[in-house]
Motif scaffolding. Structure first.
Motif, PDB file in Angstrom:
ATOM      1  N   SER B  17      37.310  38.479  37.676  1.00  0.00           N
ATOM      2  CA  SER B  17      35.923  38.784  37.320  1.00  0.00           C
ATOM      3  C   SER B  17      35.698  38.626  35.826  1.00  0.00           C
ATOM      4  O   SER B  17      34.648  38.140  35.384  1.00  0.00           O
ATOM      5  CB  SER B  17      35.576  40.216  37.708  1.00  0.00           C
ATOM      6  N   ALA B  18      36.674  39.038  35.054  1.00  0.00           N
ATOM      7  CA  ALA B  18      36.523  38.956  33.601  1.00  0.00           C
ATOM      8  C   ALA B  18      36.453  37.498  33.146  1.00  0.00           C
ATOM      9  O   ALA B  18      35.686  37.141  32.246  1.00  0.00           O
ATOM     10  CB  ALA B  18      37.689  39.668  32.911  1.00  0.00           C
ATOM     11  N   ILE B  19      37.265  36.652  33.787  1.00  0.00           N
ATOM     12  CA  ILE B  19      37.219  35.223  33.452  1.00  0.00           C
ATOM     13  C   ILE B  19      35.826  34.681  33.763  1.00  0.00           C
ATOM     14  O   ILE B  19      35.219  33.969  32.950  1.00  0.00           O
ATOM     15  CB  ILE B  19      38.303  34.443  34.247  1.00  0.00           C
ATOM     16  N   GLN B  20      35.344  35.046  34.929  1.00  0.00           N
ATOM     17  CA  GLN B  20      34.009  34.603  35.337  1.00  0.00           C
ATOM     18  C   GLN B  20      32.960  35.077  34.330  1.00  0.00           C
ATOM     19  O   GLN B  20      32.109  34.309  33.879  1.00  0.00           O
ATOM     20  CB  GLN B  20      33.723  35.174  36.728  1.00  0.00           C
ATOM     21  N   ALA B  21      33.059  36.341  33.975  1.00  0.00           N
ATOM     22  CA  ALA B  21      32.052  36.930  33.085  1.00  0.00           C
ATOM     23  C   ALA B  21      32.095  36.314  31.681  1.00  0.00           C
ATOM     24  O   ALA B  21      31.086  36.301  30.969  1.00  0.00           O
ATOM     25  CB  ALA B  21      32.259  38.442  32.990  1.00  0.00           C
ATOM     26  N   ALA B  22      33.255  35.805  31.303  1.00  0.00           N
ATOM     27  CA  ALA B  22      33.384  35.220  29.964  1.00  0.00           C
ATOM     28  C   ALA B  22      32.700  33.864  29.878  1.00  0.00           C
ATOM     29  O   ALA B  22      32.516  33.308  28.796  1.00  0.00           O
ATOM     30  CB  ALA B  22      34.863  35.074  29.595  1.00  0.00           C
ATOM     31  N   ASN B  23      32.311  33.344  31.040  1.00  0.00           N
ATOM     32  CA  ASN B  23      31.751  31.990  31.074  1.00  0.00           C
ATOM     33  C   ASN B  23      30.241  31.983  30.857  1.00  0.00           C
ATOM     34  O   ASN B  23      29.507  31.207  31.451  1.00  0.00           O
ATOM     35  CB  ASN B  23      32.103  31.319  32.412  1.00  0.00           C
ATOM     36  N   ARG B 241      38.505  32.280  24.696  1.00  0.00           N
ATOM     37  CA  ARG B 241      37.876  33.448  25.313  1.00  0.00           C
ATOM     38  C   ARG B 241      38.391  33.720  26.718  1.00  0.00           C
ATOM     39  O   ARG B 241      38.427  34.870  27.162  1.00  0.00           O
ATOM     40  CB  ARG B 241      36.354  33.261  25.360  1.00  0.00           C
ATOM     41  N   PHE B 242      38.799  32.643  27.417  1.00  0.00           N
ATOM     42  CA  PHE B 242      39.237  32.836  28.796  1.00  0.00           C
ATOM     43  C   PHE B 242      40.625  33.472  28.888  1.00  0.00           C
ATOM     44  O   PHE B 242      40.980  34.049  29.908  1.00  0.00           O
ATOM     45  CB  PHE B 242      39.198  31.505  29.555  1.00  0.00           C
ATOM     46  N   ILE B 243      41.404  33.332  27.849  1.00  0.00           N
ATOM     47  CA  ILE B 243      42.680  34.064  27.796  1.00  0.00           C
ATOM     48  C   ILE B 243      42.419  35.518  27.385  1.00  0.00           C
ATOM     49  O   ILE B 243      42.926  36.455  27.991  1.00  0.00           O
ATOM     50  CB  ILE B 243      43.664  33.393  26.801  1.00  0.00           C
ATOM     51  N   ALA B 244      41.581  35.656  26.361  1.00  0.00           N
ATOM     52  CA  ALA B 244      41.315  37.000  25.839  1.00  0.00           C
ATOM     53  C   ALA B 244      40.656  37.885  26.881  1.00  0.00           C
ATOM     54  O   ALA B 244      40.945  39.091  26.970  1.00  0.00           O
ATOM     55  CB  ALA B 244      40.444  36.893  24.593  1.00  0.00           C
ATOM     56  N   ALA B 245      39.771  37.298  27.664  1.00  0.00           N
ATOM     57  CA  ALA B 245      39.072  38.095  28.675  1.00  0.00           C
ATOM     58  C   ALA B 245      40.057  38.720  29.669  1.00  0.00           C
ATOM     59  O   ALA B 245      39.853  39.836  30.153  1.00  0.00           O
ATOM     60  CB  ALA B 245      38.065  37.212  29.412  1.00  0.00           C
ATOM     61  N   GLN B 246      41.119  37.991  29.966  1.00  0.00           N
ATOM     62  CA  GLN B 246      42.139  38.532  30.861  1.00  0.00           C
ATOM     63  C   GLN B 246      42.808  39.766  30.256  1.00  0.00           C
ATOM     64  O   GLN B 246      43.030  40.770  30.942  1.00  0.00           O
ATOM     65  CB  GLN B 246      43.215  37.485  31.139  1.00  0.00           C
ATOM     66  N   MET B 247      43.164  39.636  28.974  1.00  0.00           N
ATOM     67  CA  MET B 247      43.827  40.762  28.318  1.00  0.00           C
ATOM     68  C   MET B 247      42.908  41.973  28.298  1.00  0.00           C
ATOM     69  O   MET B 247      43.346  43.107  28.566  1.00  0.00           O
ATOM     70  CB  MET B 247      44.229  40.353  26.891  1.00  0.00           C
ATOM     71  N   CYS B 248      41.639  41.738  28.011  1.00  0.00           N
ATOM     72  CA  CYS B 248      40.679  42.847  28.011  1.00  0.00           C
ATOM     73  C   CYS B 248      40.632  43.514  29.385  1.00  0.00           C
ATOM     74  O   CYS B 248      40.654  44.751  29.491  1.00  0.00           O
ATOM     75  CB  CYS B 248      39.288  42.352  27.615  1.00  0.00           C
ATOM     76  N   ALA B 249      40.583  42.702  30.418  1.00  0.00           N
ATOM     77  CA  ALA B 249      40.483  43.266  31.768  1.00  0.00           C
ATOM     78  C   ALA B 249      41.691  44.142  32.086  1.00  0.00           C
ATOM     79  O   ALA B 249      41.564  45.212  32.702  1.00  0.00           O
ATOM     80  CB  ALA B 249      40.366  42.137  32.793  1.00  0.00           C
ATOM     81  N   LEU B 250      42.862  43.709  31.659  1.00  0.00           N
ATOM     82  CA  LEU B 250      44.064  44.505  31.950  1.00  0.00           C
ATOM     83  C   LEU B 250      44.083  45.808  31.168  1.00  0.00           C
ATOM     84  O   LEU B 250      44.530  46.851  31.675  1.00  0.00           O
ATOM     85  CB  LEU B 250      45.331  43.701  31.619  1.00  0.00           C
ATOM     86  N   LEU B 251      43.602  45.748  29.927  1.00  0.00           N
ATOM     87  CA  LEU B 251      43.745  46.928  29.069  1.00  0.00           C
ATOM     88  C   LEU B 251      42.636  47.952  29.280  1.00  0.00           C
ATOM     89  O   LEU B 251      42.860  49.155  29.137  1.00  0.00           O
ATOM     90  CB  LEU B 251      43.804  46.498  27.593  1.00  0.00           C
ATOM     91  N   GLU B 252      41.436  47.483  29.586  1.00  0.00           N
ATOM     92  CA  GLU B 252      40.309  48.411  29.776  1.00  0.00           C
ATOM     93  C   GLU B 252      40.664  49.428  30.860  1.00  0.00           C
ATOM     94  O   GLU B 252      41.066  49.058  31.970  1.00  0.00           O
ATOM     95  CB  GLU B 252      39.043  47.651  30.232  1.00  0.00           C
TER      96      GLU B 252
END
Lengths: 340, 340, 340, 340
Positions: B17-23, B241-252
């Motif tokens: 979802s985070a990858i999708q949302a980053a787009n 951004r598509f890599i970073a969004a993944q990290m955000c999703a895991l950490l949030e």
């Protein structure tokens, strides 16, 4: 109005859906998955040839990996002075190849001139141990000036380089735009015109991050070495399927060409508008990029309206369109030009 | 029953979802985007420290980039003989550092023994020009044997290495599992115990491809060099951004720890079941991996039921659980054991 | 008539005697011998400064080792397009530095022009991660065109490079000839004019094989790294005394300058003769080399008389004199010119 | 009493005379001189084979250059844990090959055991991309323990390595001593027993600085690459004749074997004396080196009498004899032993 780069554009929805769809259950790692296999088949179709392929998420790595197969650490790759591998990849070819160098030549509108190529290759004496010889030639299509080589032009260069014993590499980060622009086939713009190894770009075309290193003809025998080189560079991700799924999405049904055509059309339209506003094109617009000198009032007006585009080192400006350049953005430029 | 690897598992839906949302629309390239900024902040929170960070899609690259900052091309990194950097990364440290070598030591259950570390560092004479000295120490947590170092154990090793002038690197491809297993904090398992640079893994935890190189303390001053090294390796993707969004999703919200706990619990359950079936654990189960000797009938029965797991070089088998290991899979093992 | 190169000349008898004299009994290996110590002292005297020194038998290695201290593997060394490090050392700088590149500029008569230097350094943005920046400047004195930089000229260039944060390297394979030609001191032609590291050549001056890498000022702190780099390149021979003894022989009593003057005088005489025969100098003769366009009859007559000299890529010829150029050789040219 | 190393010994007078004699007039540079040609012919005679040869002044470079032809930057060379390339050459193999690594095995008295070799090669899977495979095997003769492999022993090892697809390299820094000790021919101890590339040492045998890289059989086709690699490392000196003249002096009339025999006899005599004084040999004395445990009184007495020899890491001492070990030195040891 974001004309800063096709790399800052969003990815195409079909690509996003493909990534999502690839997330079904577990899959073999490191490229042994069915998506990677499918991407290989689709590339073979697109290029009308048996090909060997490795997928990576980085254009810099794609170029460097491919060139490492062609250039030993003691030799050089000839390229245009403005080539991406020279100007934008921070010595990646040298790093990946363990010492290979770049030999620079000139040519109008980002294209290597046949004359300059011949002259430089004549200087290069492979049997002369003291000086670094050229062992490969790399061209870019689109070029860094946004122009497109035709198949005929590539054949002319590859004939010269081949007669000097130097195979040909193609940086195709914007290859889709070149195919769309010239109307020639992927095969004609690559192996049929003498290209031995190429990078086939997806990222600027609408992917998240997806490039293919493609080996043609006898170079296909280097696949194992290519994978070894990729592995130690960290370019063999376990979850390869998510890269491959992007490539599949772009190639299925010819989406890649549709997206490139859309970007090219936007660039042509933009170029017309800017010329109407007093802009002078620095290079022919043969893809999705416009290099243009602008009256300073127009440049300022565009910037004031939050237009994003880069000043170029020759005093001109670079505008890049993408599959996602919106009609509103083009219209916004038109109205600023109209007002000026 | 797929226990082959946590790298063959699907990504977690929140990551997708985070990858999708980053787009959404365009975003600055090369890490200047807001997702990368947010990932940095979240990592600072998780580690309770000011940190410098670079995100990459590859664990091999994360380790190699971090170690390149610690090991000059003329020196060596000390690691366990079974370390991933030695056994699974095809010389990436040597490649990235331009010549740095690995010095191997032993120790039970994948952990470097303090005695072996001291002995090896005593041999290493930095002022002796003829031999390659050790200039950094790399530990893995989880180790390659699936065990977890405690903060105390790390402090013991880092005290030894520090007194020999060698900074400490941590390969944290499965760091989340170590935090979950020890119940100690990310800070205690890293910089507070003497770790200078680490790889913080997301891929095996539930991402598509996302690892962070984290620099602590004075090493934060090396950020510019880290980015340069990443750039020329092709580890500075435009659409970061598509890599970073993944990290955000895991950490949030602490998802990373929830996922790790889930994988760890599955491994413990699996280990119990296999022991009940006559299996003997080769290493303590302190994370999401089980190394076990099995009666050959049981191994065969599992394989016949399409169970996937790897034979290991010491005659045992490795089973890996992930956030996505399903109760049905564990149940399937149970029923095979019960039937045997 | 052998004007092919000063590298094909015999060594001076004093050098040979010194080698012989060094062969008395056993001596410490790897540079810990008294000859190496003496060579260091003599170089400190000649340069009127505290210096750090490493001796090698190869000019290519001397340049590469010195430049490796100034250029990280991710950056570039700026030099003249005709520099020896570009044209004659087969990528040694890249090899030794682990990836460092050469950035080429032009300038008349083999000298880097201040304007070209400024322009190229202005393009180089150290904080721009995508492109390889220039981190050091290398000049040659004598240049590859046989001309000599004066101290003033060096100061002009070093002021420019210093203000761009780039230290200066000097390839002094024919430094003795430059000192003899300009009448300026070794100090004025090096550290007092902004040179940080240099190669001081003995081989072309009359040695068997002997060059010094000299570190000035704060660069002296890099001595340990220099030795480590030399060691792994095979440039730390056990019987170092035989290299050092050559350097001592050249420096004792100023023999190096006598030999250089002798070679320079021979070149001036030769140039006069060739001009009298219709030759046109391509570059001023400011050392022991003559670059000259010749009437083809004269060129043929010289070749027919077994004269040895090289055709140059610009259509001219290169004649090199050495300490050992004999009056008979000059006389032979004179008589051929007279006969023509 | 200087038993510190054969590298601290003086050069043999015949070598010095040859250097002197080579200083007659001018000669072609870079190995095109008649001395280099003569050295090639003499080596072909000594080895009773057509060979390709490159001469260098450094044993480290000789090994690294030869191994670079056998080991790609992505693979490893297997050698004994105590090998010179591992313990004394500061990563030169990795540097020269651009990333090649060393894989270490054990074996008594400095010799690789067939069992250890087989076991390690069995682990090495060339088609497994994740781990660094072994692509060459390097042995040393004399070994670092002063022992000599026989032709039979070499054949046993090369049969194993060949069946694993790994060619064999020989570090022959003290090859003369091995030939003298075994009484077998240079051919039997090299190519006839499966050696593909070797370093043939002159420096420790009585030269100033002279080693040959010798390519046998099909490896001779790599001569051009060898020269290119040598060139960019600074191992192609212009005045090559002075290195070649040394090799000629050693080989003419079998001087190299006379000198080796002399050193070997001195070592045997020394060993007898030390055993008489209570010393215990750690390794058989099969060349010019003695590794011995000494009663501490004897060790002290020798040191007090200004005896020079090195303490070894296993608690023993290393004594090295050379062609120039004098009867007085051996007698001095005898009298100290007698007095104890």
């Amino acid at each position: 109005m974001d004309f800063s780069s096709d790399t800052s554009a969003a990815a195409h929805p079909a690509v996003m859906s493909a990534i999502q769809a690839a997330n079904e259950g577990s899959a073999p790692s490191y490229g042994a998955d069915p998506w990677t296999q499918r991407a290989r088949e689709l590339l073979a179709d697109v290029f009308d040839a048996e090909v060997a392929v490795w997928l990576v998420a980085s254009g810099t790595a794609a170029n460097a990996l491919g060139l490492t197969l062609l250039c030993p650490p003691t030799d050089a790759v000839l390229c245009h002075r403005e080539a991406h591998i020279e100007k934008d990849e921070r010595g990646a070819v040298t790093f990946y190849s363990g010492g290979g160098q770049l030999a620079l030549v000139d040519g109008e509108h980002g294209k290597i001139s046949g004359q300059a190529l011949s002259a430089r290759l004549d200087q290069s004496r492979r049997e002369f141990v003291h000086e670094t010889p050229v062992s490969a030639v790399s061209i870019s299509n689109l070029t860094e000036a946004g122009t497109a080589y035709t198949a005929e032009q590539i054949r002319t260069l590859s004939a010269i380089s081949r007669s000097a014993g130097a195979p040909m590499h193609l940086d195709g980060a914007r290859f889709a735009n070149a195919v769309a622009s010239t109307g020639q086939t992927a095969a004609d713009l690559s192996w049929r015109s003498g290209v031995d190894i190429m990078s086939f770009g997806g990222t600027k075309n609408g992917a998240v991050g997806c490039e293919a290193v493609i080996l043609f003809g006898v170079q296909r025998e280097r696949q194992a070495e290519l994978e070894i080189r990729a592995k130690r560079a960290g370019m063999m991700p376990p979850k390869m399927r998510f890269i491959a799924a992007q490539m599949c999405a772009l190639l299925e049904g010819g989406l890649w060409l549709d997206l490139a055509r859309r970007a090219n059309v936007a660039a042509s339209t933009l170029a017309e508008t800017l010329r109407a506003g007093g802009g002078e094109l620095v290079h022919p617009v043969e893809g999705n990029e416009v290099f243009v000198r602008l009256p300073s009032e127009l440049a300022n007006a565009l910037t004031d309206a939050d237009g994003r585009f880069y000043p170029w080192s020759d005093g001109s400006y670079r505008f890049v369109c993408s599959w996602n350049t919106r009609e509103e953005e083009l219209e916004a430029v038109r109205s600023i030009v109209g007002a000026a």
